[in-house]
Scaffold this motif. Structure first.
Motif, short mmCIF file in Angstrom:
data_model
loop_
_atom_site.label_atom_id
_atom_site.label_comp_id
_atom_site.label_asym_id
_atom_site.label_seq_id
_atom_site.Cartn_x
_atom_site.Cartn_y
_atom_site.Cartn_z
N PRO A 127 -1.30 -7.70 3.41
CA PRO A 127 -1.50 -7.54 1.97
C PRO A 127 -1.23 -8.80 1.14
CG PRO A 127 0.55 -6.47 2.67
CD PRO A 127 -0.06 -7.03 3.90
N ASP A 128 -0.97 -9.93 1.81
CA ASP A 128 -0.82 -11.18 1.07
C ASP A 128 -2.19 -11.63 0.55
OD1 ASP A 128 0.29 -13.61 0.13
OD2 ASP A 128 -0.41 -14.62 1.96
N LEU A 129 -2.21 -12.22 -0.64
CA LEU A 129 -3.47 -12.61 -1.27
C LEU A 129 -3.39 -14.05 -1.77
CD1 LEU A 129 -3.97 -9.35 -3.36
CD2 LEU A 129 -5.37 -10.06 -1.40
N PRO A 130 -4.53 -14.72 -1.89
CA PRO A 130 -4.53 -16.07 -2.47
C PRO A 130 -3.93 -16.05 -3.88
CG PRO A 130 -6.66 -15.58 -1.48
CD PRO A 130 -5.88 -14.30 -1.46
N VAL A 131 -3.40 -17.20 -4.29
CA VAL A 131 -2.76 -17.30 -5.61
C VAL A 131 -3.73 -16.88 -6.72
CG1 VAL A 131 -1.70 -18.88 -7.25
CG2 VAL A 131 -1.22 -19.11 -4.79
N ALA A 132 -4.99 -17.33 -6.60
CA ALA A 132 -5.97 -17.02 -7.65
C ALA A 132 -6.28 -15.53 -7.72
CB ALA A 132 -7.26 -17.81 -7.40
N TYR A 133 -5.97 -14.79 -6.65
CA TYR A 133 -6.31 -13.37 -6.59
C TYR A 133 -5.07 -12.48 -6.59
CZ TYR A 133 -11.17 -14.61 -5.51
OH TYR A 133 -12.46 -15.09 -5.56
N ARG A 134 -4.01 -12.94 -7.20
CA ARG A 134 -2.83 -12.07 -7.25
C ARG A 134 -3.17 -10.77 -7.98
NH1 ARG A 134 1.22 -15.68 -5.36
NH2 ARG A 134 0.32 -15.63 -3.28
N ARG A 135 -2.79 -9.67 -7.38
CA ARG A 135 -3.09 -8.36 -7.97
C ARG A 135 -1.82 -7.51 -7.91
NH1 ARG A 135 -7.19 -10.83 -9.29
NH2 ARG A 135 -9.35 -10.22 -8.82
N PRO A 136 -0.95 -7.64 -8.93
CA PRO A 136 0.32 -6.91 -8.88
C PRO A 136 0.10 -5.40 -8.75
CG PRO A 136 0.26 -8.48 -10.72
CD PRO A 136 -1.13 -8.44 -10.14
N GLY A 137 0.83 -4.80 -7.85
CA GLY A 137 0.76 -3.34 -7.71
C GLY A 137 -0.39 -2.84 -6.87
N LEU A 138 -1.25 -3.76 -6.38
CA LEU A 138 -2.42 -3.30 -5.63
C LEU A 138 -2.00 -2.48 -4.41
CD1 LEU A 138 -5.38 -3.13 -4.81
CD2 LEU A 138 -5.20 -5.43 -3.84
N TRP A 139 -1.00 -2.98 -3.67
CA TRP A 139 -0.68 -2.29 -2.42
C TRP A 139 -0.03 -0.93 -2.67
CZ3 TRP A 139 -4.04 -4.19 0.37
CH2 TRP A 139 -4.16 -3.80 1.70
N SER A 140 0.71 -0.81 -3.76
CA SER A 140 1.24 0.53 -4.10
C SER A 140 0.11 1.50 -4.38
CB SER A 140 2.13 0.46 -5.35
OG SER A 140 3.04 -0.58 -5.23
N ALA A 141 -0.92 1.01 -5.06
CA ALA A 141 -2.06 1.88 -5.37
C ALA A 141 -2.79 2.30 -4.09
CB ALA A 141 -3.02 1.18 -6.33
N VAL A 142 -2.92 1.35 -3.15
CA VAL A 142 -3.57 1.67 -1.87
C VAL A 142 -2.75 2.70 -1.11
CG1 VAL A 142 -4.13 0.69 0.41
CG2 VAL A 142 -4.81 -0.52 -1.68
N THR A 143 -1.44 2.50 -1.08
CA THR A 143 -0.56 3.43 -0.37
C THR A 143 -0.62 4.82 -1.00
OG1 THR A 143 0.88 1.56 0.11
CG2 THR A 143 1.82 3.75 0.44
N ALA A 144 -0.63 4.86 -2.34
CA ALA A 144 -0.68 6.15 -3.04
C ALA A 144 -2.00 6.87 -2.77
CB ALA A 144 -0.49 5.94 -4.54
#
Ligand SMILES: [Zn+2]
Length: 430
Positions: A127-144
């Motif tokens: 779930p690590d992403l490039p600096v330009a593509y930081r997406r806070p909370g993305l992985w929580s949304a995927v898990t939910a």
């Protein structure tokens, strides 16, 4: 010319045999006419591209990149964020099949990204992403969404392009270097720089797959069950490597592209023969065909796209196939919010539409379930901490072997009542 003669000599007898022997869709032990099954296959999730945001193009002329041809809406295709996933999950969760389970999307994931950061290429694995593509909370949304049972990740690829070509072409073009520094994924010739291009050595592809499957397992807590090759481009070598890694459910065989095969009618004939030959000689592999296209944001008339997809859904059922709906990420994640909103509306309209069709409510399946039902009449898939098990046959009892929840090699046998038209309810298995 040699290639042409060899191909035709091989193709004609096989074509005759294939036409006599084979049919196009999944049949197996289940009456798909009665099941009214729908599966959604959605490519490009996790892809850090095409742009981090619409501002990435400011002051750049994208023509200078000469990346190739893309549908216009793709120029501002972007990595999903937490809201895009949560909003889509809400649409899916509000539509339930006759088994009581929600509509489930199979996001096909690209698991790694190359990013030009600090003057060098850096690799980021989900779930690590490039600096330009930081997406806070993305992985929580995927898990939910996964816990809700509306999100069932499957495998698309490692990068979506040949990483060596990207490095080389970017180094050779000032415009591409500027674009890369801004996080733009495109580069000169990127449209044709297929991840599984025939020019790539088999050993490199195998090593890349192993690495990508390891990333997938860490990100999603299980191995993928089905695969779609980036740009629909793959060959027999790729299928052999997939099979040797237990990836035997293959999406969109009919769309398969062979960049080095003949063009025109001979090429099309060869493709049909190759596909049917694969079906006949590779019984351990399951080929699933996309038979409905739900790409509303690629059309000026989204309602017509939805209508056509509804018509194709009914046709698939009448032919005795599950409806397998193609709907790319670009419909639901986009640098322009209005585009993603239109895509979600298209999906909502389609789901409303199928539930209003005469003949009974649909059931929403994943690829691994369709494959299990075709091959064995029964299926099992993980869902929100439990298992969905199904018996689609007329047999009174069938056994499903499921991995022991504690891990290891032990399998548990479940006996399932035969309920021709009513699926076995999900049972939480601890
Ligand atoms: Zn793709």
């Amino acid at each position: 010319m040699m290639l042409l003669r060899r191909s035709l000599a091989w193709a004609l007898p096989v074509l005759l045999a294939a036409l006599a022997l084979l049919t196009a869709g999944p049949r197996g032990m289940v009456d798909w006419r009665a099941e009214r099954a729908i599966a959604f296959e959605s490519d490009d999730w996790g892809l850090s591209g095409f742009v981090p945001d619409a501002a990435a193009w400011d002051g750049l002329r994208r023509e200078d990149l000469t990346p190739g041809n893309f549908p216009p809406v793709y120029w501002n295709s972007t990595l999903e964020d937490s809201a895009a996933v949560a909003d889509l999950a809400a649409v899916l969760a509000s539509h339930r099949g006759r088994d009581g389970l929600p509509a489930v999307l199979q996001p096909n994931y690209i698991v790694s990204a190359l990013a030009w950061e600090g003057g060098q290429w850096r690799r980021h694995d989900l779930p690590d992403l490039p600096v330009a593509y930081r997406r806070p909370g993305l992985w929580s949304a995927v898990t939910a969404a996964t816990a809700q049972g509306v999100w069932y990740p499957e495998f698309h690829g490692a990068w979506h392009y040949d990483p060596d070509l990207r490095r080389r072409e970017t180094a050779a073009s000032p415009a591409a270097a500027t674009a890369a520094a801004r996080g733009i994924m495109l580069f000169p010739g990127s449209e044709a720089a297929r991840e599984l291009g025939p020019w790539r050595p088999a050993a490199a592809l195998a090593a890349e797959l192993d690495s990508a499957l390891a990333v997938f397992a860490v990100a999603f807590g299980r191995a993928p069950g089905s695969i779609i090759a980036p740009d629909y481009t793959w060959d027999a070598r790729a299928e052999r490597v997939w099979s040797s890694r237990s990836l035997t459910v293959i999406q969109a065989k009919r769309e398969q592209r062979h960049p080095r095969w003949l063009a025109g009618i001979p090429g099309r004939v060869l493709k049909v023969v190759d596909r049917q030959w694969s079906r006949a000689t590779r019984p351990q592999r399951t080929y699933l065909e996309r038979n409905c296209r739900l790409e509303p944001v690629q059309s000026p008339d989204a309602r017509a796209i939805v209508k056509a997809c509804l018509r194709d859904t009914e046709r698939a059922w009448r032919r005795g196939e599950p409806a397998i709906v193609e709907t790319h990420r670009v419909n639901f994640a986009h640098a322009e919010a209005a585009v993603a909103a239109a895509g979600r509306q298209g999906l909502r309209d389609y789901l409303d539409g199928v539930e209003a069709l005469r003949g009974g409510a649909p059931v929403y399946l994943t690829d691994v379930e369709i494959a299990g039902l075709v091959e064995r009449g029964v299926s099992a898939r993980a869902s929100g901490g439990g298992l969905v098990v199904r018996n689609g046959t007329h047999a009174r009892r069938m056994a499903v072997a499921i991995p022991d929840p504690a891990g290891g090699q032990k399998m548990t046998l479940l006996l399932l009542d035969a309920r021709n038209d009513s699926w076995i309810r999900p049972s939480a298995v601890r």
